[in-house]
Design a protein around this motif. Structure first.
Motif, short mmCIF file in Angstrom:
data_model
loop_
_atom_site.label_atom_id
_atom_site.label_comp_id
_atom_site.label_asym_id
_atom_site.label_seq_id
_atom_site.Cartn_x
_atom_site.Cartn_y
_atom_site.Cartn_z
N PHE A 123 -4.52 4.73 -3.83
CA PHE A 123 -5.67 3.84 -3.69
C PHE A 123 -5.49 2.52 -4.46
CE2 PHE A 123 -9.86 2.29 -4.95
CZ PHE A 123 -10.42 2.11 -3.70
N ASP A 124 -4.86 2.57 -5.64
CA ASP A 124 -4.66 1.37 -6.44
C ASP A 124 -3.75 0.37 -5.71
OD1 ASP A 124 -6.25 2.35 -8.46
OD2 ASP A 124 -4.54 3.26 -9.53
N THR A 125 -2.73 0.88 -5.08
CA THR A 125 -1.82 0.02 -4.32
C THR A 125 -2.55 -0.59 -3.13
OG1 THR A 125 0.00 1.46 -4.95
CG2 THR A 125 0.40 -0.09 -3.16
N ARG A 126 -3.34 0.22 -2.47
CA ARG A 126 -4.14 -0.29 -1.33
C ARG A 126 -5.09 -1.38 -1.80
NH1 ARG A 126 -6.53 1.93 3.77
NH2 ARG A 126 -8.50 0.85 3.98
N SER A 127 -5.69 -1.18 -2.96
CA SER A 127 -6.60 -2.17 -3.51
C SER A 127 -5.87 -3.48 -3.84
CB SER A 127 -7.28 -1.61 -4.75
OG SER A 127 -8.14 -2.55 -5.31
N GLU A 128 -4.67 -3.38 -4.42
CA GLU A 128 -3.87 -4.57 -4.72
C GLU A 128 -3.54 -5.34 -3.44
OE1 GLU A 128 -0.34 -4.31 -7.14
OE2 GLU A 128 -1.20 -2.59 -8.21
N ILE A 129 -3.17 -4.61 -2.40
CA ILE A 129 -2.84 -5.26 -1.12
C ILE A 129 -4.07 -5.97 -0.56
CG2 ILE A 129 -2.13 -4.85 1.26
CD1 ILE A 129 -0.45 -2.48 0.19
N SER A 130 -5.20 -5.31 -0.60
CA SER A 130 -6.44 -5.91 -0.09
C SER A 130 -6.82 -7.16 -0.87
CB SER A 130 -7.58 -4.91 -0.14
OG SER A 130 -7.37 -3.87 0.76
N ILE A 131 -6.67 -7.12 -2.18
CA ILE A 131 -7.01 -8.28 -3.01
C ILE A 131 -6.08 -9.45 -2.69
CG2 ILE A 131 -6.97 -9.15 -5.38
CD1 ILE A 131 -8.04 -6.38 -6.24
N GLU A 132 -4.79 -9.18 -2.56
CA GLU A 132 -3.86 -10.27 -2.24
C GLU A 132 -4.12 -10.83 -0.85
OE1 GLU A 132 0.81 -11.43 -1.90
OE2 GLU A 132 0.25 -9.67 -3.09
N ASN A 134 -6.96 -10.84 0.69
CA ASN A 134 -8.21 -11.58 0.62
C ASN A 134 -8.00 -12.96 0.00
OD1 ASN A 134 -9.88 -9.76 1.90
ND2 ASN A 134 -10.40 -8.68 0.01
N SER A 135 -7.00 -13.11 -0.86
CA SER A 135 -6.72 -14.43 -1.43
C SER A 135 -6.23 -15.40 -0.36
CB SER A 135 -5.70 -14.32 -2.56
OG SER A 135 -4.42 -14.03 -2.06
N TYR A 136 -5.65 -14.86 0.72
CA TYR A 136 -5.25 -15.67 1.87
C TYR A 136 -6.35 -15.72 2.94
CZ TYR A 136 -0.50 -15.47 0.06
OH TYR A 136 0.61 -15.58 -0.73
N ASP A 137 -7.50 -15.15 2.62
CA ASP A 137 -8.65 -15.07 3.54
C ASP A 137 -8.30 -14.22 4.76
OD1 ASP A 137 -11.29 -15.54 4.15
OD2 ASP A 137 -10.83 -17.31 5.37
N ILE A 138 -7.59 -13.12 4.50
CA ILE A 138 -7.22 -12.17 5.55
C ILE A 138 -7.91 -10.86 5.24
CG2 ILE A 138 -5.34 -10.90 6.62
CD1 ILE A 138 -3.49 -13.21 5.85
N ASN A 139 -8.69 -10.37 6.18
CA ASN A 139 -9.43 -9.13 6.00
C ASN A 139 -8.65 -7.99 6.65
OD1 ASN A 139 -11.22 -7.10 5.71
ND2 ASN A 139 -12.84 -8.04 6.90
N ILE A 140 -8.13 -7.09 5.83
CA ILE A 140 -7.42 -5.93 6.38
C ILE A 140 -8.19 -4.64 6.12
CG2 ILE A 140 -5.13 -6.98 6.27
CD1 ILE A 140 -4.70 -5.29 3.71
N ASP A 141 -9.45 -4.77 5.71
CA ASP A 141 -10.23 -3.58 5.43
C ASP A 141 -10.90 -3.01 6.69
OD1 ASP A 141 -9.62 -3.58 2.73
OD2 ASP A 141 -11.23 -5.03 2.30
N TYR A 142 -11.32 -3.88 7.61
CA TYR A 142 -11.90 -3.40 8.85
C TYR A 142 -11.67 -4.41 9.95
CZ TYR A 142 -15.80 -6.49 7.72
OH TYR A 142 -16.58 -7.57 7.41
N LYS A 143 -11.79 -3.94 11.18
CA LYS A 143 -11.46 -4.77 12.34
C LYS A 143 -12.49 -5.84 12.62
CE LYS A 143 -9.14 -0.99 14.69
NZ LYS A 143 -9.12 -0.16 15.86
N GLY A 144 -13.76 -5.56 12.34
CA GLY A 144 -14.90 -6.41 12.61
C GLY A 144 -14.69 -7.82 12.73
#
Length: 144
Positions: A123-132, A134-144
């Motif tokens: 989960f920590d690695t997934r969180s790091e990926i999501s944060i990075e 998001n810094s590029y304004d890319i949402n990889i958490d959901y398709k919406g």
């Protein structure tokens, strides 16, 4: 970032490609804004110069056309307007194509992230990926 060593090569490459596609899409959008402002500026300047210097001439279309063609500044503004408008039309197609490519890869990444990569990383690695991302304004958490 530490997460780059923990994910498979194909996942890292996918994230890099996703970032590149996002940058290309954003670059096209910023060029389109500049081009639209240039079109507007040329149109307004043409109108101001035309009505200030030539707009008082009453007569046929041919005499109006001739008076515009005799002013090199108005011809220049007209040429810049036409070129920037055509470029803006081309950019609109490029923006649409870049957005489709980006969204397709982003949705594919979200699907892979939720299924295969989630099993191999914590989960920590997934969180790091999501944060990075998001810094590029890319949402990889959901398709919406």
């Amino acid at each position: 970032m530490a997460w780059r060593e923990l994910v498979p090569n194909d996942a890292r490459k996918t994230f890099e490609t996703l970032i590149d596609r996002k940058k290309k899409w954003e670059n096209c959008k910023s060029r389109a804004v500049f081009c639209a402002l240039l079109c507007l500026f040329c149109f307004l300047m043409f109108g101001i110069v035309y009505f200030r210097n030539i707009g008082t001439i009453h007569g046929s279309f041919a005499s109006l056309y001739e008076s515009v063609m005799n002013s090199s500044f108005l011809v220049f503004l007209l040429a810049v307007f036409i070129v920037s408008f055509v470029y803006l039309y081309w950019l609109a197609k490029e923006i649409d194509k870049a957005k489709k490519k980006y969204e397709t890869l982003r949705i594919e990444t979200v699907d892979k992230f939720d299924t295969t990569w989630l099993k191999s990383i914590n989960f920590d690695t997934r969180s790091e990926i999501s944060i990075e991302m998001n810094s590029y304004d890319i949402n990889i958490d959901y398709k919406g």
